[in-house]
Motif scaffolding. Sequence first.
Motif: not given
Length: 452
Positions: A419-420, A422-423, A447-448
């Motif tokens: 997620a990290w 992706k963010r 999910d991000p």
Amino acid sequence: MALREMGLMEINWSKGCRAKLPLSRVRFTHHLDHPMVLWQVTNTSRALVDQFTRKSKSLYTFLILCCRVGNFRVEPPALFRGRGEHPKMGKLKKRIWPSDITINIGKGAPIPECPIPGQRWKEIRHDNTVTWLAFWNDPINPKEFKYVFLAASSSLKGQSDKEKYEKARLLKDYIQGIRAAYTKDFASKDVTKRQIAVATYLIDKLALRAGNEKDDDEADTVGCCTLKVENVEPLPPNILKFDFLGKDSIRYQNEVEVEPPVFKAIQQFRTGKSGGDDLFDELDTSKLNAHLKELMPGLTAKVFRTYNASITLDEMLSRETKGGDVAEKVVVYQHANKEGILNGLKTDLARSKKGKPPLKGADGKPRKNLNPDALERKIVQTTAKVEKMERDKETKEDLKTVALGTSKINYLDPRITVAWCKRHEVPIEKIFNKSLLAKFTWAMDIDPSFRF
DNA sequence: ACGCAGACTTGGAATAATATTA
DNA sequence: TAATATTATTCCAAGTCTGCGT
């Protein structure tokens, strides 16, 4: 989840197809309640499966669990080494024959041919409640077993890995209450309650392991419940000095400041006992875990390690990531990862890199005699190496001296990392290597906005 | 409650593969 | 290009924890 993502493929098992399957690579099983073929995947076999999938028109009869097997070889004969001062060190580990091996296959599935002529498998089982494909008794300790399991990249392992982290996340909702409860019990009138409280505190704060009882024919190591009086020395006013051999005979040495009531409790647990006595004489892992289960469904001692490592990584990543390019962000990650280890699991993961377990032989036999010159050179070399390492340590802020991989594999929820990434638009390949990517397939579509 | 069989995770060391340096 | 350093993978030992029979 799509079958394919689970590593599963449906194929038509018609006559035409059957002939084309490389049967030598195929094992029949029935895990996941399906009749199924287990298949060690290679490029060729994957292509074949694709081909079958496209061509098939009639009803499917089998599922192929397209995944790798973990260890598929028995351990060869050798001298048993063991770790630390193991009573069985040097014992002969005898050869394993087919007649030692029990295999687990689907009901009605053809029995794999025994590779040694004239011999046969010890037993054929059809147990779909377990994940092992085969087992045999450990020749060093016949009461124990060695198993063939699926590889870490398999959907089966992935599923239970995910469940492990979900349980650790659940602890988040309970941790405040649990901490409040054990803090209150530090001063309980009931000795057992007091011991449970202090033990839980140590497990939570210091990431100690539960500490099951061990037999006399194993190395003499301890965990929380098996700590001895001599392993924990109270240094007034409120410091506890730990010194013991933990898992793998790795020495744990640590001085920690603790809450005064904990200090007092430890002092009191020690009174009237000698050095070799159990510190927590009222406690064992099953009592401790039984108590933890009353506080949260499924809670056991090891969950604290997972919880604390993962929550620390999550917090550090969100706190420390500001801007910068990909390279800078990767550094932030490495740093957070390292701090996570040091804060949570500092106990042995980081420590183990420095000291070696004491392997002293009974006679302290020196190694092969080197001539003085060679010895001299060796010393100079080693000294230079040590100096170089010191320098690197300072300049690179110690980043490289801690193996980041170990904790990534077992304690840090991969979804935090995914997620990290992706963010912050960091390619996941910068963080996970090939096998980690394979192992954590189940976490990739997170999910991000995911937070542990 | 308790001991033990059983099954599964964790983790360091050895080894192999790959990258870097001389 | 060889020597060396680093990283990935394999090996298997050593833990944790459950469930079952008494």
